[in-house]
Design a protein around this motif. Structure first.
Motif, PDB file in Angstrom:
ATOM      1  N   ASP A 195      -2.380   7.590   1.509  1.00  0.00           N
ATOM      2  CA  ASP A 195      -3.811   7.262   1.496  1.00  0.00           C
ATOM      3  C   ASP A 195      -4.084   5.763   1.418  1.00  0.00           C
ATOM      4  O   ASP A 195      -5.196   5.350   1.173  1.00  0.00           O
ATOM      5  CB  ASP A 195      -4.489   7.985   0.326  1.00  0.00           C
ATOM      6  CG  ASP A 195      -3.770   7.698  -0.980  1.00  0.00           C
ATOM      7  OD1 ASP A 195      -2.798   6.906  -0.947  1.00  0.00           O
ATOM      8  OD2 ASP A 195      -4.147   8.250  -2.030  1.00  0.00           O
ATOM      9  N   PHE A 196      -2.999   4.958   1.593  1.00  0.00           N
ATOM     10  CA  PHE A 196      -3.145   3.500   1.588  1.00  0.00           C
ATOM     11  C   PHE A 196      -3.730   2.975   0.276  1.00  0.00           C
ATOM     12  O   PHE A 196      -4.429   1.981   0.246  1.00  0.00           O
ATOM     13  CB  PHE A 196      -3.975   3.016   2.802  1.00  0.00           C
ATOM     14  CG  PHE A 196      -3.279   3.258   4.105  1.00  0.00           C
ATOM     15  CD1 PHE A 196      -2.450   2.290   4.650  1.00  0.00           C
ATOM     16  CD2 PHE A 196      -3.413   4.473   4.778  1.00  0.00           C
ATOM     17  CE1 PHE A 196      -1.790   2.529   5.854  1.00  0.00           C
ATOM     18  CE2 PHE A 196      -2.754   4.713   5.957  1.00  0.00           C
ATOM     19  CZ  PHE A 196      -1.930   3.744   6.503  1.00  0.00           C
ATOM     20  N   THR A 197      -3.454   3.685  -0.832  1.00  0.00           N
ATOM     21  CA  THR A 197      -3.842   3.179  -2.150  1.00  0.00           C
ATOM     22  C   THR A 197      -3.103   1.868  -2.370  1.00  0.00           C
ATOM     23  O   THR A 197      -1.935   1.740  -1.997  1.00  0.00           O
ATOM     24  CB  THR A 197      -3.354   4.133  -3.260  1.00  0.00           C
ATOM     25  OG1 THR A 197      -3.661   5.459  -2.861  1.00  0.00           O
ATOM     26  CG2 THR A 197      -3.967   3.810  -4.608  1.00  0.00           C
ATOM     27  N   SER A 198      -3.745   0.933  -3.028  1.00  0.00           N
ATOM     28  CA  SER A 198      -3.063  -0.314  -3.331  1.00  0.00           C
ATOM     29  C   SER A 198      -2.028  -0.044  -4.423  1.00  0.00           C
ATOM     30  O   SER A 198      -2.332   0.581  -5.447  1.00  0.00           O
ATOM     31  CB  SER A 198      -4.081  -1.335  -3.818  1.00  0.00           C
ATOM     32  OG  SER A 198      -3.402  -2.395  -4.438  1.00  0.00           O
ATOM     33  N   ALA A 199      -0.795  -0.514  -4.196  1.00  0.00           N
ATOM     34  CA  ALA A 199       0.271  -0.266  -5.158  1.00  0.00           C
ATOM     35  C   ALA A 199      -0.032  -0.948  -6.488  1.00  0.00           C
ATOM     36  O   ALA A 199       0.386  -0.492  -7.551  1.00  0.00           O
ATOM     37  CB  ALA A 199       1.596  -0.768  -4.611  1.00  0.00           C
ATOM     38  N   GLU A 226       4.875  10.483  -5.542  1.00  0.00           N
ATOM     39  CA  GLU A 226       4.193  11.686  -6.060  1.00  0.00           C
ATOM     40  C   GLU A 226       5.203  12.583  -6.776  1.00  0.00           C
ATOM     41  O   GLU A 226       4.963  13.037  -7.888  1.00  0.00           O
ATOM     42  CB  GLU A 226       3.612  12.516  -4.907  1.00  0.00           C
ATOM     43  CG  GLU A 226       2.589  11.831  -4.077  1.00  0.00           C
ATOM     44  CD  GLU A 226       2.231  12.668  -2.828  1.00  0.00           C
ATOM     45  OE1 GLU A 226       1.396  12.211  -2.075  1.00  0.00           O
ATOM     46  OE2 GLU A 226       2.803  13.780  -2.635  1.00  0.00           O
ATOM     47  N   THR A 239      -1.764   0.779 -13.961  1.00  0.00           N
ATOM     48  CA  THR A 239      -1.842   2.018 -14.747  1.00  0.00           C
ATOM     49  C   THR A 239      -0.553   2.220 -15.543  1.00  0.00           C
ATOM     50  O   THR A 239      -0.585   2.519 -16.742  1.00  0.00           O
ATOM     51  CB  THR A 239      -2.048   3.224 -13.805  1.00  0.00           C
ATOM     52  OG1 THR A 239      -3.100   2.911 -12.920  1.00  0.00           O
ATOM     53  CG2 THR A 239      -2.356   4.491 -14.572  1.00  0.00           C
ATOM     54  N   PHE A 277       0.848  -1.189   0.000  1.00  0.00           N
ATOM     55  CA  PHE A 277       0.000   0.000   0.000  1.00  0.00           C
ATOM     56  C   PHE A 277       0.880   1.234   0.000  1.00  0.00           C
ATOM     57  O   PHE A 277       2.007   1.187   0.483  1.00  0.00           O
ATOM     58  CB  PHE A 277      -0.905   0.012   1.235  1.00  0.00           C
ATOM     59  CG  PHE A 277      -1.756  -1.216   1.337  1.00  0.00           C
ATOM     60  CD1 PHE A 277      -2.911  -1.340   0.573  1.00  0.00           C
ATOM     61  CD2 PHE A 277      -1.392  -2.270   2.171  1.00  0.00           C
ATOM     62  CE1 PHE A 277      -3.687  -2.484   0.650  1.00  0.00           C
ATOM     63  CE2 PHE A 277      -2.158  -3.414   2.256  1.00  0.00           C
ATOM     64  CZ  PHE A 277      -3.311  -3.519   1.486  1.00  0.00           C
ATOM     65  N   LEU A 278       0.334   2.315  -0.541  1.00  0.00           N
ATOM     66  CA  LEU A 278       1.149   3.513  -0.671  1.00  0.00           C
ATOM     67  C   LEU A 278       0.680   4.576   0.314  1.00  0.00           C
ATOM     68  O   LEU A 278      -0.519   4.724   0.542  1.00  0.00           O
ATOM     69  CB  LEU A 278       1.051   4.063  -2.088  1.00  0.00           C
ATOM     70  CG  LEU A 278       1.430   3.068  -3.194  1.00  0.00           C
ATOM     71  CD1 LEU A 278       1.149   3.665  -4.560  1.00  0.00           C
ATOM     72  CD2 LEU A 278       2.908   2.685  -3.067  1.00  0.00           C
ATOM     73  N   LYS A 326       3.271   4.097   8.326  1.00  0.00           N
ATOM     74  CA  LYS A 326       2.288   3.389   7.500  1.00  0.00           C
ATOM     75  C   LYS A 326       2.363   1.883   7.743  1.00  0.00           C
ATOM     76  O   LYS A 326       1.352   1.231   7.987  1.00  0.00           O
ATOM     77  CB  LYS A 326       2.556   3.709   6.020  1.00  0.00           C
ATOM     78  CG  LYS A 326       1.588   3.068   5.067  1.00  0.00           C
ATOM     79  CD  LYS A 326       2.220   2.800   3.708  1.00  0.00           C
ATOM     80  CE  LYS A 326       3.242   1.687   3.801  1.00  0.00           C
ATOM     81  NZ  LYS A 326       3.563   1.037   2.541  1.00  0.00           N
ATOM     82  N   GLU A 370      -2.731  -1.052  -8.091  1.00  0.00           N
ATOM     83  CA  GLU A 370      -3.509  -0.152  -8.963  1.00  0.00           C
ATOM     84  C   GLU A 370      -2.563   0.681  -9.824  1.00  0.00           C
ATOM     85  O   GLU A 370      -2.739   0.805 -11.030  1.00  0.00           O
ATOM     86  CB  GLU A 370      -4.332   0.822  -8.114  1.00  0.00           C
ATOM     87  CG  GLU A 370      -5.760   0.426  -7.891  1.00  0.00           C
ATOM     88  CD  GLU A 370      -6.438   1.423  -6.969  1.00  0.00           C
ATOM     89  OE1 GLU A 370      -6.409   2.645  -7.264  1.00  0.00           O
ATOM     90  OE2 GLU A 370      -6.966   0.985  -5.924  1.00  0.00           O
ATOM     91  N   LEU A 371      -1.550   1.239  -9.177  1.00  0.00           N
ATOM     92  CA  LEU A 371      -0.589   2.076  -9.905  1.00  0.00           C
ATOM     93  C   LEU A 371       0.204   1.244 -10.904  1.00  0.00           C
ATOM     94  O   LEU A 371       0.457   1.658 -12.029  1.00  0.00           O
ATOM     95  CB  LEU A 371       0.370   2.759  -8.936  1.00  0.00           C
ATOM     96  CG  LEU A 371       0.067   4.223  -8.693  1.00  0.00           C
ATOM     97  CD1 LEU A 371      -0.990   4.341  -7.629  1.00  0.00           C
ATOM     98  CD2 LEU A 371       1.323   4.975  -8.327  1.00  0.00           C
TER      99      LEU A 371
END
Lengths: 336, 593
Positions: A50-54, A319, A60, A46-47, A182, A56-57
């Motif tokens: 905001d704990f976005t799942s890595a 980022e 993309t 997770f990143l 985190k 997902e990135l």
């Protein structure tokens, strides 16, 4: 063979820059020493913040790399590059010569090799792991101690290989403070019963949302922060790790045994960064690549047709890397 | 008075000053010897050591054997002047004995040619003497000429840097240089008037016309006497005092006198025995890598001798002992340095209260293992030792696994003599109470302390390289030999400090292919992190380390091995090289039966 633009490195910054150029109508070749792109990102769970799942990135970026104007050359290292007759000539590890107008270095970082801090016992005691190992465990959703059981205590140690003149790195790696907070929260989510400690020198919660994680980690997850570095770690007969530290707020030495000691390893220039920056004469401090000017020309170098983006310049978070890649693409297009 | 001329007065006065000053100094210093030092001398006075001392004195003070070994030209320079002049004096005295009867004052031999105009008439061998004396004079003159060339171009004698002398030392040096050309001129002038010259003085004398010779003879003898007098009078107060102290230092040392924790009369002898040749400058890592110009032993000893010691100079030394290897006089430079760092009186009450908590352990039937503080920061070493003990089936007591007590040497080297003694007392009691007969340590700092600063009668102290070499030799452990190439870094404390060079090499040869490096054994380069120096910065330590590394990496080894946790950490700092302790090299090649 002729190429317009070559990008060395297919991490987030290399891919982002390639994609920006491709959508602007440029043909780009991306070289990557590993077969698969995104080596570092793939191992993240997770990143922050905001704990976005890595993953997902990762998806993309993979899609971006599929752009028809991008040629991806995985499993190919650039072993040398030199400027000849107004163009860059690159040599691959297969002895191939590639002739191009412009090059973007996106060779990135490598994690600090924790076994260089021998006193912390990485590679000697199984209970000592790095933040990367921890991230892999979190990715699998299972955090275990050295004998495969659930740990009842986990200690994180900040600044391993960063801000440490003894290993030759005086700089701050920028991402470890928040990463530890985190990861500690994620450990607590998986193992609510476990005690989690973070040993630090000082906490640098500089980014948007970082302070909130720091606060919540204490208030909501009961994570305990101890100001002080760990001086040495030793294995115990039952597979735990005994650490010696000094709590610098109370001024007292302390000993603690823990199931896992997680070393928050910093960022160092990757082999590729060191070597190519050296070959091009743009080697900066600590082996990172040096841009022309930190404020105004942070993507251009003293060499014509050579651009930089991402963590080959200095430690950066994701980022920053992505914005920097876009600005490198813009800088290159401007010169056309 | 027969055989007298007023020109002999300067020489005679100089000689009297020299002898008086020497006697006073010698007696005063001897009175400041410690009782132990004095009893050593009494104990060993009638022994073979006396002959050894005599041999060494001839070898070093006359022949300059050690200087020759360093550089032929430098050896010739020192040897020709020392031995040449010595033989001139002896031969001159013998000749005077044969040619002059009655009224043989001390100056007669020195100015013999002036007083004996027709030696053939009184002595049948006079002709031979004249030739020999002239040849010896030429030898000395060649040495002086070389010294002159050296002062302009150091490289002729293989020196990169030479001592920056005080004005007084320079004055003494020039008066020394002046003596021999003056002697040649004076004797030649006489030889052109009377038949008493040899081949050289005759040849030079033939350049004088009779009138010039008559006119110049007396003034030239006067100048010769004057330069002798000046040199003699300045000797006891300049660096040339070494001529009269080197011999006693050799005798004292051979009779077992050693430096102590505090300055003694013997130290005074050692201080004066330094000839300020400056050989210690070039190999000092602080000079070579950091350009620290004023801290080398030559300057440090001079400052103490002239009573203007600088604490900073005393502190700015790695204590790597590299200079001591080169010192042609063999002075105990490290001990003198340590004496100057006296901090024993600092109040550290309460600091060592924790010692009480460390409890004794009954380890009868086991060997003792002392990792040392530094090994706790390099757990790769201690873990490897555990594997090796297990493979050998050796029961052991890991003495400092928990609640370790430092061996005391880091404190001792920094001048905390009293505090270090306190730690030594505690460890000594722990070791004695445990009942171990063998104590093994992985740290050369501890090893040197246990063997030299502790009194552990009945306990055999071993560095782990000695112990492992023994295990391999006796077949208690079996090691597969890999084809990895290895270079070995000799730690200062283990090599120069304790003379252990062969055991680590034996162990490494059993484990892999050991390569030679350019500077090894006693000439090995310090890793820069020796605990002797707490003044230099981390970056400065890094420069010294890089010198050591460039020596070790030159043969392109797969592994750089060492036998000291401190060196291991130092060498591995800021690079990706594979640095291993010999215990680690062995542990991963062990075959368990």
């Amino acid at each position: 063979m002729k190429h317009n633009i070559v990008i060395i490195g297919a991490g987030p910054s290399g891919i982002e820059a390639a994609h920006c150029l491709a959508v602007s109508g440029e043909h780009v070749t991306v070289f990557e020493k590993m077969e698969d792109p995104l080596e570092n990102l793939r191992n993240k769970a997770f990143l922050f913040p905001d704990f976005t799942s890595a993953s997902e990135l990762t998806e993309t970026f993979r899609t971006k790399l599929q752009h028809p104007y991008i040629t991806y050359r995985g499993g190919t290292s650039i072993t040398d590059m030199e400027r000849m007759d107004g163009r860059w000539v690159l040599t691959t590890d297969r002895g191939e010569k590639i002739d191009t107008d412009d090059v973007i270095l996106a060779t990135g970082y490598r994690p600090f090799d924790a076994s260089r801090k021998e006193e912390l016992g990485y590679g000697i005691y199984n209970g000592v792991v790095t933040s990367l190992d921890m991230e892999k465990m979190l990715l699998r959703g299972r955090v275990v101690n050295s004998i495969g059981d659930l740990p009842s205590r986990v200690a994180f140690l900040q600044c391993v290989g960063s801000r440490d003149s003894k290993v030759g790195n005086n700089y701050c790696s920028k991402v470890c403070c928040i990463t530890a907070a985190k990861q500690a929260v994620e450990v607590k989510k998986l193992l609510p019963e476990a005690e989690v400690f973070i040993f630090y020198m000082d906490l640098r919660m500089w980014g948007q949302g970082f302070e909130e994680i720091y606060r919540s980690s204490q208030q909501d997850y009961g994570i305990r922060y101890i100001r002080g570095r760990i001086s040495e770690a030793a294995g115990t007969f039952d597979g735990k790790v005994q650490i010696k530290a000094e709590d610098t707020l109370t001024g007292l030495p302390m000993k603690m045994s823990t199931d896992l000691l997680v070393l928050m390893v910093g960022m160092e220039p990757s082999e590729g960064t060191r070597m190519l920056a050296g070959r091009c004469g743009i080697c900066g401090e600590y082996g990172f690549a040096r841009s022309e000017n930190r404020h105004l020309y942070d993507n251009v170098t003293s060499r014509e047709g050579l651009y930089l983006c991402g963590s080959c310049k200095r430690p950066m978070c994701l980022e920053d890397v992505i914005s920097d890649a876009r600005s490198a693409a813009m800088e290159l297009l401007k010169s056309r | 008075m027969k055989n007298f001329s007023p020109f002999v007065i300067p020489f005679t006065v100089g000689l009297i000053i020299l002898l008086a000053a020497c006697c006073i100094k010698w007696v005063r210093w001897y009175r400041h010897f410690t009782p132990v030092q004095k009893s050593q001398i009494r104990k060993n006075l009638i022994s073979v050591n006396l002959i050894r001392a005599l041999v060494e004195s001839v070898n070093e003070c006359l022949l300059h054997h050690r200087v020759f070994r360093r550089n032929l030209m430098l050896g010739y320079m020192h040897g020709s002047i020392a031995l040449g002049w010595f033989l001139l004096i002896v031969t001159g005295a013998v000749e005077a004995g044969l040619e002059v009867h009655g009224d043989r004052h001390v100056w007669v031999a020195v100015f013999l040619r002036y007083f004996v105009h027709d030696p053939e008439a009184v002595c049948p061998y006079a002709g031979i003497f004249a030739q020999v004396m002239d040849s010896l004079l030429l030898v000395v003159l060649s040495g002086v000429s070389l010294a002159f060339v050296k002062s302009v171009y150091h490289k002729v004698v293989g020196m990169r840097k030479v001592t920056r002398h005080t004005a007084f030392d320079l004055f003494a040096k020039y008066s020394l240089w002046f003596i021999f050309p003056m002697r040649l001129a004076a004797e030649s002038a006489t030889a052109s008037l009377y038949p008493n010259g040899g081949w050289l003085t005759d040849a030079v004398g033939s350049l004088f016309s009779v009138e010039t010779a008559r006119l110049m003879e007396l003034p030239l003898w006067g100048l010769y006497s004057f330069s002798l007098g000046l040199f003699f009078a300045s000797m006891p107060f300049s660096r040339y005092m070494h001529i009269f102290t080197e011999v006693p230092v050799i005798f004292f040392r051979r009779l077992g006198v050693r430096e102590t924790d505090r300055r003694s009369g013997y130290t005074m002898y050692e201080l004066s025995a330094c000839s300020r040749c400056g050989i210690c400058i070039d190999d000092c890592p602080l000079n070579r890598d950091l350009d620290h110009k004023t801290v080398q032993p030559v300057y440090f000893l001079r400052d103490i001798r002239y009573k203007r010691p600088q604490l900073e100079t005393a502190e700015d030394c790695l204590m790597c002992g590299r200079c001591q290897v080169e010192c042609p006089v063999g002075l105990d430079l490290i001990s003198i340095r340590r004496q100057m760092r006296d901090r024993g009186t600092l109040d550290t009450a309460g600091t060592y209260d924790y010692l009480e908590k460390v409890k004794p352990f009954n380890a009868i039937g086991r060997v003792g293992y002392f990792g040392g503080c530094m090994s706790h920061l390099t757990p790769g070493i201690t873990e490897s030792m555990k594997k090796i003990f297990d493979a050998a089936g050796q029961k052991y007591w890991y003495m400092d696994e928990n609640g370790s007590v430092c061996c005391g040497r880091p404190l001792y080297q920094q001048g905390f003599s009293v505090q270090a003694a306190e730690l030594r007392r505690k460890n000594t009691r722990l070791i004695k109470d445990s009942g171990v007969k063998i104590l093994i340590t992985s740290c050369p700092i501890c090893y040197q302390s246990f063997t030299k600063e502790y009194r552990l009668e009945g306990v055999k102290v071993m560095h782990h390289s000695e112990y492992i070499a023994g295990l391999i030799a006796s077949g208690r452990i079996v090691v597969t030999r890999g084809d990895e190439s290895i270079t070995y870094h000799d730690p200062c404390e283990l090599g120069r400090g304790c003379g252990i060079y062969d055991e680590p090499r034996k162990v490494l040869e059993a484990s892999g292919r050991l390569l030679k490096t350019g500077q090894e054994r006693e000439k090995s380069l310090c890793c820069g992190h020796n605990l002797g120096n707490t003044l230099i910065s981390f970056e400065e330590q890094g420069k010294i380390r890089d010198s050591a590394l460039s020596n070790l990496t030159a043969p392109a080894p797969d592994i750089i091995a060492t036998g000291c946790p401190m060196c291991k950490k130092a060498l591995g700092t800021g690079n990706d090289l594979k640095i291993m302790d010999i215990a680690e090299v062995v542990a991963r090649r062990l075959i368990f039966s």
